[in-house]
Design a protein around this motif. Structure first.
Motif, PDB file in Angstrom:
ATOM      1  N   VAL A  29     -59.182 -56.509  11.099  1.00  0.00           N
ATOM      2  CA  VAL A  29     -58.754 -57.703  10.361  1.00  0.00           C
ATOM      3  C   VAL A  29     -58.105 -57.239   9.070  1.00  0.00           C
ATOM      4  N   GLY A  32     -60.046 -57.411   5.905  1.00  0.00           N
ATOM      5  CA  GLY A  32     -61.386 -57.852   6.251  1.00  0.00           C
ATOM      6  C   GLY A  32     -62.470 -56.943   5.706  1.00  0.00           C
ATOM      7  N   ILE A  63     -54.032 -59.981  17.720  1.00  0.00           N
ATOM      8  CA  ILE A  63     -54.620 -60.670  16.572  1.00  0.00           C
ATOM      9  C   ILE A  63     -56.123 -60.430  16.586  1.00  0.00           C
ATOM     10  N   VAL A  64     -56.656 -60.085  15.453  1.00  0.00           N
ATOM     11  CA  VAL A  64     -58.098 -59.869  15.311  1.00  0.00           C
ATOM     12  C   VAL A  64     -58.671 -60.976  14.432  1.00  0.00           C
ATOM     13  N   ASP A  65     -59.721 -61.619  14.926  1.00  0.00           N
ATOM     14  CA  ASP A  65     -60.382 -62.705  14.201  1.00  0.00           C
ATOM     15  C   ASP A  65     -61.770 -62.267  13.754  1.00  0.00           C
ATOM     16  N   GLU A  66     -62.156 -62.704  12.573  1.00  0.00           N
ATOM     17  CA  GLU A  66     -63.522 -62.497  12.076  1.00  0.00           C
ATOM     18  C   GLU A  66     -64.272 -63.817  12.191  1.00  0.00           C
ATOM     19  N   ARG A  67     -65.357 -63.815  12.968  1.00  0.00           N
ATOM     20  CA  ARG A  67     -66.099 -65.047  13.215  1.00  0.00           C
ATOM     21  C   ARG A  67     -67.390 -65.140  12.413  1.00  0.00           C
ATOM     22  N   THR A  74     -70.419 -58.154  10.641  1.00  0.00           N
ATOM     23  CA  THR A  74     -69.098 -58.451  11.185  1.00  0.00           C
ATOM     24  C   THR A  74     -69.268 -58.928  12.628  1.00  0.00           C
ATOM     25  N   ARG A  76     -66.253 -59.543  14.983  1.00  0.00           N
ATOM     26  CA  ARG A  76     -64.815 -59.630  15.214  1.00  0.00           C
ATOM     27  C   ARG A  76     -64.485 -59.708  16.703  1.00  0.00           C
ATOM     28  N   SER A  77     -63.321 -60.258  16.984  1.00  0.00           N
ATOM     29  CA  SER A  77     -62.802 -60.252  18.348  1.00  0.00           C
ATOM     30  C   SER A  77     -61.295 -60.064  18.290  1.00  0.00           C
ATOM     31  N   HIS A  79     -57.547 -60.566  20.503  1.00  0.00           N
ATOM     32  CA  HIS A  79     -56.839 -61.093  21.669  1.00  0.00           C
ATOM     33  C   HIS A  79     -55.373 -60.702  21.561  1.00  0.00           C
ATOM     34  N   ARG A 109     -60.497 -63.073  25.083  1.00  0.00           N
ATOM     35  CA  ARG A 109     -60.526 -62.146  23.955  1.00  0.00           C
ATOM     36  C   ARG A 109     -61.452 -61.003  24.327  1.00  0.00           C
TER      37      ARG A 109
END
Length: 331
Positions: A29, A32, A63-67, A74, A76-77, A79, A109
């Protein structure tokens, strides 16, 4: 003064460093945070030196997402993976065994931490060399369609074997482990390791892609409703897939006597991927005479990995895997 041998060794080391640096970095991220005290991996291996085959007309964007909402964790995932790669966790003292991990994510993802880096750190602390695979997703339009993740898994397993000496590994002690939809990748690899799903690239592709043991954890397995996980099924084979396509991508239907010994874990209260997925796969393995270790937990839900199993009986599963792997000559 540097003698000739020192110069050659230094040049080789510089060449290795250059090759490592040239690899695609781990998913991240931008800007991140990282969890304090948990080392982030920096070593990767790109699977396809000339780019992944069968590129879509409109290539995906990674794209990397932080949930996570917890600054100390952390979650992260990633997709849109366009450069499938292995992220490496090296142990301080290798025990000669390795595991390739395929995290889950419903084929929408690939999760990074919960079913990837966390088990990577845990196993590497116990001597295993761990390779976390970030595979391509079938919904992104790759030419291989529902076989795209399998082609990455096959290629990754062959690369690990080709580089076994570099990592202090025995090429006959390579496991595969997968979670949820990544468990489907793991079981697909276990049953279709020799399926021709891509054209050979280099000498590594002459090696076997068969894992020596496999561990599909709370795995997506059946592609037939109502047992199938609807989201994974739709992204893999399509919402209106005919029964023949469902059957072709259900690993229980592809078990043979060559399928490796298998370790299964599932929670009976899993509300996302019904426990019948693992039960049907176990029945197929037993019918084929394949050794199978099965652990069913009353409670645990879905996606527990390591962190969400803490404090529950299900938290024992990693140690149970290690004990079982030793009976198979690994670890």
């Amino acid at each position: 003064m540097m003698n000739r041998r020192t110069l050659l060794v230094s040049a080789a080391a510089a060449g290795l460093a250059a090759r490592v640096m040239a690899q695609t970095p781990p998913p991240a991220v931008a800007g991140g945070h990282v969890a304090a005290g948990l080392p982030e991996p920096d070593e990767t291996i790109d699977l396809w030196p000339r780019g992944a085959p069968g590129m879509p007309a409109m290539p995906p964007v990674e794209i990397v997402d932080e949930r996570s909402r917890d600054a100390g964790l952390t979650d992260r995932s990633v997709h849109g993976t366009i450069r499938p790669r292995l992220v490496v966790f090296r142990p301080r003292i290798p025990n000669g065994s390795a595991v390739m991990v395929t995290p889950g994510g419903g084929y929408a993802r690939v999760v990074i931490d919960k079913e990837g880096y966390e088990i990577g750190r845990w196993l590497s602390a116990r001597g295993w060399t761990v390779f976390v695979l970030f595979y391509r997703l079938p919904g992104d339009g790759w030419k291989a369609g529902p076989d795209v993740a399998l082609s990455d898994a096959q290629r990754a397993m062959r690369i690990i074997r080709a580089r076994a000496r570099d990592y202090g590994l025995f090429p006959e002690r390579i496991a595969a482990m997968g979670f949820s939809a990544g468990g489907h990748v793991c079981a697909d690899l276990s049953t279709r390791f020799d399926a021709k799903v891509y054209d050979p690239v280099d000498a590594a592709d002459r090696l076997s892609a068969r894992p020596d043991v496999a561990a599909p954890i709370y795995a997506v397995q059946s592609m037939t409703l109502p047992i199938a996980h609807p989201g994974s099924r739709e992204l893999l084979i399509g919402k209106d897939a005919p029964p023949a396509l469902e059957a072709a991508h259900t690993p229980a239907n592809n078990v043979t006597r060559a399928t490796p010994p298998t370790f299964l874990v599932h929670a009976e209260d899993d509300p996302v991927v019904p426990v019948e997925n693992s039960l049907l796969y176990r029945a197929a393995l037993k019918k084929a005479g394949i050794p199978v270790e099965t652990h069913l937990f009353t409670a645990g839900g879905h996606g527990f990995g390591l962190r969400l199993a803490m404090g529950k009986p299900a938290e024992a599963w990693p140690d149970l895997f290690l004990a079982w792997a030793r009976t198979q000559g690994l670890g």
